[in-house]
Enzyme design. Sequence first.
Site, short mmCIF file in Angstrom:
data_model
loop_
_atom_site.label_atom_id
_atom_site.label_comp_id
_atom_site.label_asym_id
_atom_site.label_seq_id
_atom_site.Cartn_x
_atom_site.Cartn_y
_atom_site.Cartn_z
N MET A 286 -9.05 7.78 0.28
CA MET A 286 -9.83 8.15 1.48
C MET A 286 -10.40 9.55 1.32
SD MET A 286 -7.34 6.71 4.44
CE MET A 286 -6.57 5.08 4.30
N ASP B 248 -4.81 3.42 -1.63
CA ASP B 248 -5.86 3.65 -0.64
C ASP B 248 -6.45 5.04 -0.80
OD1 ASP B 248 -6.06 1.27 1.00
OD2 ASP B 248 -3.98 1.67 1.57
N MET C 79 -11.23 -6.41 5.64
CA MET C 79 -10.45 -5.41 6.40
C MET C 79 -10.08 -6.02 7.75
SD MET C 79 -10.17 -2.81 4.38
CE MET C 79 -9.21 -1.89 5.59
N MET D 272 -12.24 4.12 -0.19
CA MET D 272 -12.86 4.30 1.13
C MET D 272 -13.55 5.65 1.10
SD MET D 272 -9.70 2.73 3.30
CE MET D 272 -8.58 2.93 1.90
N HIS E 192 -8.47 0.95 -3.83
CA HIS E 192 -9.37 0.69 -2.70
C HIS E 192 -10.07 1.99 -2.34
CE1 HIS E 192 -9.56 -0.58 1.86
NE2 HIS E 192 -10.76 -0.49 1.31
N HIS F 16 -1.24 -1.31 -4.30
CA HIS F 16 -2.52 -1.00 -3.65
C HIS F 16 -2.59 0.50 -3.35
CE1 HIS F 16 -6.00 -2.22 -1.12
NE2 HIS F 16 -5.59 -1.31 -0.26
N ASP G 227 -6.52 -6.73 4.18
CA ASP G 227 -6.01 -5.35 4.23
C ASP G 227 -5.96 -4.85 5.67
OD1 ASP G 227 -5.15 -2.84 3.63
OD2 ASP G 227 -6.91 -2.27 2.44
N SER H 184 0.85 -1.19 0.00
CA SER H 184 0.00 0.00 0.00
C SER H 184 0.89 1.24 0.00
CB SER H 184 -0.90 0.03 1.24
OG SER H 184 -1.41 1.34 1.41
C1 DX5 Z 1 -6.29 1.04 5.80
C2 DX5 Z 1 -5.78 0.81 4.39
C3 DX5 Z 1 -4.67 -0.21 4.33
C4 DX5 Z 1 -3.46 0.21 5.08
C5 DX5 Z 1 -2.58 -0.96 5.32
O1 DX5 Z 1 -7.36 1.91 5.76
O2 DX5 Z 1 -6.84 0.34 3.59
O3 DX5 Z 1 -4.35 -0.52 2.99
O4 DX5 Z 1 -2.73 1.20 4.45
O5 DX5 Z 1 -1.49 -0.50 6.07
P1 DX5 Z 1 -0.75 -1.44 7.10
O6 DX5 Z 1 -0.23 -2.61 6.33
O7 DX5 Z 1 0.31 -0.55 7.63
O8 DX5 Z 1 -1.77 -1.86 8.13
ZN ZN Z 2 -6.47 -0.56 1.51
#
Ligand code: DX5
Ligand code: ZN
Length: 229
Positions: A41, A39, A141, A72, A70, A37, A177, A12
């Site tokens: 947000m 993320d 998750m 969110m 991903h 990956h 994840d 990620s």
């Molecule tokens: C959390 C994200 C993950 C996160 C994983 O909201 O979706 O992808 O970045 O990070 P680690 O591996 O550090 O938990």
């Molecule tokens: Zn993620």
Amino acid sequence: MEFSRAIKIAPSILSADFANFGAECRAIEAQGADWVHVDVMDGHFVPNLTFGPATCAAIRPHIKGVMDVHLMIAPVDPFIDAYAAAGADVITAHLEAGPHIHRTLQAIRNTGKKAGLALNPGTGIDAVTHLLDMVDLVCVMTVNPGFGGQKFIHSQVDKVRSLRAIIGDRPIHIEIDGGVTVETAPLVAAAGADVLVAGSAVFKGGSVSDPAPYGANIRAIRAAAEAAV
Ligand code: DX5
Ligand code: ZN
């Protein structure tokens, strides 16, 4: 994207150097990452803000393999076309992000991209039963979404096992994840996961100018997971 249940490591870039995404993507792929990956947000569905479609489009040329986006965010539907145009290969939306997940998954499939369904730690897998024909990936998750570097929630391992049983022979990935490390990767791999997202555990100790630790971290997570399958 050919389907396979082999273990895939998906770093990620939430844990990457935010001033250097292109070089970071090239570095993790050169060091053995299978997927990248991303993320996304929105400061609303989750309490943090990250990348818009323009950032995804900018990093796309620096990724040779799979760009795993991903989302969110809520709402999701108004942004699907933009992330598809930005070059995502997999677009994952949260079951909890709105009332019409079936429509959302249909909209993702309509762009020609792979459709992922993410489940928060507090969400059961009942809905997946009714969406099996709609999904290419289910993301379990193992932390509450929003931040990297959180602790793995062990109660999710049983969820992965049940999900694996429901999926059977269908070509649907199970992605994990959050909190994936050398210690937790074997637990989820044994339960049936094949895509392991890892942020802090991949990027720790390395940098663009010294990327070898990324490779060592990826190999260690992969070896631990493969030994458990
Ligand atoms: C959390 C994200 C993950 C996160 C994983 O909201 O979706 O992808 O970045 O990070 P680690 O591996 O550090 O938990
Ligand atoms: Zn993620």
